[in-house]
Enzyme design. Structure first.
Site, PDB file in Angstrom:
ATOM      1  N   GLU A  47       0.862  -1.195   0.000  1.00 27.59           N
ATOM      2  CA  GLU A  47       0.000   0.000   0.000  1.00 27.59           C
ATOM      3  C   GLU A  47       0.897   1.244   0.000  1.00 27.59           C
ATOM      4  O   GLU A  47       1.932   1.266   0.667  1.00 27.59           O
ATOM      5  CB  GLU A  47      -0.846  -0.012   1.286  1.00 27.59           C
ATOM      6  N   ASN A 201       0.381  -0.906   5.497  1.00 29.47           N
ATOM      7  CA  ASN A 201       1.254  -0.084   6.351  1.00 29.47           C
ATOM      8  C   ASN A 201       0.618  -0.145   7.737  1.00 29.47           C
ATOM      9  O   ASN A 201      -0.410   0.509   7.976  1.00 29.47           O
ATOM     10  CB  ASN A 201       1.240   1.387   5.920  1.00 29.47           C
TER      11      ASN A 201
HETATM   12  N1  CDT Z   1      -2.951   1.605   6.462  1.00 27.85           N
HETATM   13  C1  CDT Z   1      -3.830   1.013   7.267  1.00 27.85           C
HETATM   14  O1  CDT Z   1      -4.967   0.759   6.894  1.00 27.85           O
HETATM   15  N2  CDT Z   1      -3.384   0.734   8.503  1.00 27.85           N
HETATM   16  C2  CDT Z   1      -4.254   0.222   9.505  1.00 27.85           C
HETATM   17  C3  CDT Z   1      -3.832   0.777  10.818  1.00 27.85           C
HETATM   18  C4  CDT Z   1      -4.998   1.072  11.596  1.00 27.85           C
HETATM   19  S1  CDT Z   1      -4.584   1.985  13.004  1.00 27.85           S
HETATM   20  C5  CDT Z   1      -5.382   3.425  12.812  1.00 27.85           C
HETATM   21  C6  CDT Z   1      -4.298  -1.294   9.605  1.00 27.85           C
HETATM   22  O2  CDT Z   1      -5.406  -1.822   9.756  1.00 27.85           O
HETATM   23  O3  CDT Z   1      -3.266  -1.949   9.590  1.00 27.85           O
END
Ligand code: CDT
Length: 330
Positions: A47, A201
Site C-alpha cells: 500500500e 502499512n
Molecule cells: N494503512 C492502514 O490501513 N493501517 C491500519 C492501521 C490502523 S490503526 C489506525 C491497519 O489496519 O493496519
C-alpha cells in the site's frame, strides 16, 4: 495440467519523506528484477508504495499534500516500472495515492483514493481497486504520538471488491485495513477469487488501545490466514515495514495458501522479495469440499448480514431457551 503461477511479495522498508519518486521507483524495479530471477509471474508491492505514509501528518489543507498523489498511472515517473515489467514479462500490483482531478471527474469534484492497480505481464493495467475500509480519524488528535489521518486524506470507495480474470486465474485486491474484515474476503470468495493481493502499512503502536501493540503480528496473520482458508484462496500480504519517519511499522509479509498455511514469510523489516509457486487449482480442494458455498452456505439464515451499520439491538427476553424453535416458555 495445474494452473501454477509464481508469485512474489515485494516488501518495502521505510520510504523517507524526502525520498523522491525516481529513487523509490528504482527500488521497485530492483525488487521486480529479483522477482524475475526467482521466476515470478507476478510481484506484489505494498500500500502507498511510492511515498512515505503521509497521513501521519496533520494539515489544514490537504491540497498542499497533493504532490504525494498520482494524477495518472502510469505517469512520467512510474513509466520506467511499467517498461521494465513488460521487458521482464513480470506483472505487478502496486498501491499508491490516486488523485482524480475535478476536470476528469464525472461529478466535477476532486477525489482522493487509496488505490492499488494490477498490471499484466505485458505492462497493461488489468484493474484498479480503491480501498473500502478507511481507518483512523479525520481531525488532528494531538494526544497521539503520531496521527493516522487516512480519513482526512482519502475517500471511502463504494465500489466494493470486484475480481478480475488475469494470470490464468481469478484475482482480487484489498488494501491494508480491508484485510481485517471478513466481508472483504467473502465478497471476493463469492465471486470465486483464487488470489487476493493485499498491501499494508501497519504501525506497531495502536494509540486507541496500546494493549493491541504486542498482538499486531498475530492479528495480521490471523485475519489473512482465516480469509484464505474460509474462502479457499491464496492471499499475498505485503508490508511497508521498518521505522519510517520515527514510526515503527509491522513487516512479516507472507504468502498464504488456500489451506490457511503460510508458505513463505519475510525475515527482515526492509526491502525483501519472497516468492512461492501458487497452484491455483489448490483452491478447489477447499471450494469444492468444506467451503462448497452452493451446497453448505445458508444465506437465508444469515439475517443480520444486511446493509445495516452498527449493532442491531437484540429483542427483549431472548434467553438461549427462547432461541430454540418450538420452545414455548409462556
Ligand atoms: N494503512 C492502514 O490501513 N493501517 C491500519 C492501521 C490502523 S490503526 C489506525 C491497519 O489496519 O493496519
Amino acid at each position: 495440467m495445474t494452473r501454477s503461477i509464481t508469485v512474489g511479495a515485494a516488501q518495502l522498508g521505510p520510504i523517507a519523506k524526502d525520498e523522491g519518486r525516481p529513487s523509490v521507483v528504482a527500488r521497485l524495479i530492483d525488487l521486480l528484477r529479483k522477482g524475475a530471477e526467482a521466476g515470478c509471474d507476478l510481484v506484489v508491492f505494498p500500500e502507498l508504495g511510492l511515498t512515505t505514509f503521509f497521513p501521519r501528518w496533520y494539515t489544514d489543507d490537504i491540497a498542499g499534500h497533493d504532490h504525494y498523489y498520482e494524477r495518472s498511472m502510469p505517469g512520467p515517473e512510474t513509466q520506467p516500472l511499467f517498461d521494465e515489467a513488460k521487458r521482464l514479462g513480470v506483472g505487478f500490483a502496486l498501491g499508491y495515492a490516486e488523485l482524480v482531478d475535478a476536470a476528469d471527474s464525472p461529478d466535477g469534484e476532486t477525489h482522493r483514493f487509496n488505490t492499488t492497480i494490477l498490471v499484466e505481464r505485458d505492462g497493461s493495467i488489468v484493474g484498479h481497486f480503491r480501498k473500502v475500509h478507511i481507518p483512523g480519524h479525520e481531525d488532528d488528535e494531538p494526544w497521539r504520538p503520531f496521527q493516522h489521518l487516512e480519513r482526512r486524506y482519502f475517500e471511502e470507495s463504494d465500489a466494493g471488491f470486484p475480481v478480475w480474470r488475469a494470470f490464468d486465474g481469478i484475482m482480487g485486491m484489498a488494501t491494508c485495513n480491508d484485510r481485517r474484515w471478513p466481508e472483504t474476503y467473502r465478497e471476493m470468495g463469492l465471486q470465486g477469487v483464487e488470489m487476493v493481493l493485499i498491501g499494508y502499512n501497519t504501525p506497531i503502536h495502536y494509540a486507541p488501545d496500546p494493549g493491541q501493540n504486542a498482538l499486531q503480528g498475530f492479528h495480521n496473520h490471523l485475519c489473512m490466514q482465516a480469509g484464505a482458508y474460509q474462502n479457499g484462496t491464496w492471499v499475498i500480504g505485503v508490508a511497508k515495514g521498518g521505522t519510517e519517519e520515527g514510526v515503527e511499522s509491522l513487516a512479516q509479509s507472507c504468502i498464504i495458501a488456500p489451506s490457511g498455511q503460510i508458505v513463505a514469510q519475510a525475515v527482515s523489516t526492509g526491502d525483501e522479495l519472497i516468492s512461492a509457486v501458487a497452484d491455483l487449482d489448490w483452491c478447489a480442494h477447499y471450494k469444492d469440499t468444506l467451503f462448497n458455498f452452493d451446497r453448505y452456505r445458508r444465506p437465508e439464515v444469515y439475517q443480520r448480514i444486511t446493509n445495516q451499520k452498527g449493532v442491531i439491538e437484540p429483542p427483549e427476553n431472548t434467553g438461549s431457551d427462547q432461541t430454540l424453535a418450538g420452545d414455548d416458555n409462556s
